[in-house]
Motif scaffolding. Structure first.
Motif, short mmCIF file in Angstrom:
data_model
loop_
_atom_site.label_atom_id
_atom_site.label_comp_id
_atom_site.label_asym_id
_atom_site.label_seq_id
_atom_site.Cartn_x
_atom_site.Cartn_y
_atom_site.Cartn_z
N PRO A 108 43.51 34.28 42.49
CA PRO A 108 44.19 35.51 42.91
C PRO A 108 44.67 36.29 41.69
O PRO A 108 44.63 35.79 40.56
N LYS A 109 45.15 37.52 41.91
CA LYS A 109 45.81 38.30 40.86
C LYS A 109 47.27 38.44 41.25
O LYS A 109 47.52 39.00 42.32
N PRO A 110 48.26 38.05 40.49
CA PRO A 110 48.12 37.19 39.34
C PRO A 110 47.81 35.76 39.76
O PRO A 110 47.96 35.48 40.93
N PRO A 111 47.41 34.90 38.88
CA PRO A 111 47.37 35.03 37.43
C PRO A 111 46.09 35.69 36.89
O PRO A 111 46.05 36.06 35.72
N GLY A 112 45.04 35.80 37.71
CA GLY A 112 43.83 36.46 37.20
C GLY A 112 44.03 37.97 37.26
O GLY A 112 45.08 38.46 37.68
N THR A 113 43.05 38.72 36.81
CA THR A 113 43.02 40.16 37.13
C THR A 113 41.79 40.33 38.01
O THR A 113 41.05 39.35 38.25
N ILE A 114 41.55 41.53 38.50
CA ILE A 114 40.39 41.71 39.37
C ILE A 114 39.12 41.61 38.53
O ILE A 114 38.22 40.81 38.83
N GLU A 115 39.03 42.38 37.47
CA GLU A 115 37.88 42.27 36.57
C GLU A 115 38.09 41.06 35.65
O GLU A 115 39.20 40.55 35.53
N PHE A 116 37.01 40.65 34.96
CA PHE A 116 37.13 39.49 34.06
C PHE A 116 37.61 39.88 32.68
O PHE A 116 38.03 39.03 31.90
#
Ligand code: XMP
Length: 302
Positions: A293-301
């Motif tokens: 999910p975002k966070p901790p990821g972002t949508i794009e890489f």
């Protein structure tokens, strides 16, 4: 938000702020399309919409946008080689954004000189500013602007709107659903869907993979769904060992792109996507699905 009132105010503001000729970078995304329609209503043929084919766009996108906006007098600039050259050797994601942002601005400046205008209209929206100001990502049209710029005036009519509000305005302007409901696509395009250096070969691969993903998930209406190249890995095709690209597939739900959840796509859809990407693109050895999910990821890489 009252879309009709917003439209009236935005047109009045553009008329007040722009006295000469203006350029708008029209990518065909909902933000720049809405901006172009508002500016066209305010300025008529004092507005020149410019579509830059950066070579970083999705499959068939450039021709389609040219077709959709030909009535606005759209100017298409083919700059694929120029972007690829500028991106040579660039691996850092923020540097990519700066390079792409600067190349866009230089193309717009050349067009502005050609038509005798010194104003640039941009479709920057509120979340672009927050993420750039907060140091999360320098969106190419905000933090990605070069320090030396020829434009005397930059006008951003959508600066206080969220994406769902922009869509409301798009519907009120009677833009076709192909535009008003268009999936968000980053300004630096496919360059930020290739982790590491951008090459023509990787662009071809990621463009095909993106088209497959979009086609297969359309019925689930994700906020965004796409493919990105993460690196290289070993695989086997037929009787041969292949050292090919690892393609990550991402599909997310979101309200405003500030947070996002990975979409729970049916297993058979994921398997079909994986089968098609490895089957239709010979240089891909693996397909993975991103659960972050975002966070901790972002949508794009990147
Ligand atoms: P992230 O990856 O930060 O993305 O979670 C949030 C939303 O913004 C898009 N995005 C960009 N849009 N220029 C843009 O115009 C950019 O540099 C950029 N980077 C990400 C992303 O696709 C998502 O919709």
């Amino acid at each position: 938000m009252n879309a009709e009132r917003f439209i009236e105010n935005a047109i009045a503001e553009i008329k007040r702020d722009i006295k000469g000729r203006a350029i708008i970078g029209l990518s065909g995304g909902v933000d720049s399309s809405v901006c172009a329609m508002l500016a066209h209503r305010a300025l008529g043929d004092r507005l020149v919409p410019v579509y830059v084919d950066s070579g970083l766009m999705r499959q068939s996108e450039s021709d389609r946008i040219e077709e959709l906006f030909k009535d606005l007098g759209l100017v298409r600039v083919n700059a694929q080689d120029r972007f690829l050259e500028a991106l040579k050797g660039v691996v850092d994601p923020e540097e990519k954004r700066m390079v792409v942002g600067e190349t866009f601005i230089r193309v717009f400046e050349e067009e502005a000189r050609r038509i005798g205008g010194d104003c640039l209209i941009q479709g920057t929206i509120y979340p672009d500013r927050i993420e750039s100001d907060g140091g999360i990502k320098a969106h190419h049209n905000v933090g990605g602007l070069p320090s030396r710029i020829e434009f005397k005036n930059i006008v951003e009519p959508l600066r206080d709107l969220y994406k769902d509000e922009v869509r409301q305005v798009a519907r009120a302007l009677s833009l076709s659903p192909e535009i008003s409901e268009r999936m968000p696509f980053p300004g630096p395009g496919l360059s930020v869907r290739i982790v590491g250096e951008v090459t023509r070969d990787k662009l071809d691969v990621v463009r095909k993979a993106n088209a497959i993903v979009e086609e297969e998930v359309e019925e689930f209406s994700p906020w965004q769904a796409f493919a990105a190249i993460l690196g290289m890995a070993t695989g086997v095709k037929g009787d041969n060992r292949v050292y090919g690209y690892v393609v990550a597939v991402r599909a997310v739900t979101s309200r405003d792109a500030m947070t996002a959840e990975a979409m729970e796509l049916p297993w058979q859809v994921l398997r079909r996507i994986s089968g098609r990407i490895t089957g239709e693109i010979p240089t891909v050895s693996r397909v993975v699905y991103d659960l972050t999910p975002k966070p901790p990821g972002t949508i794009e890489f990147e």
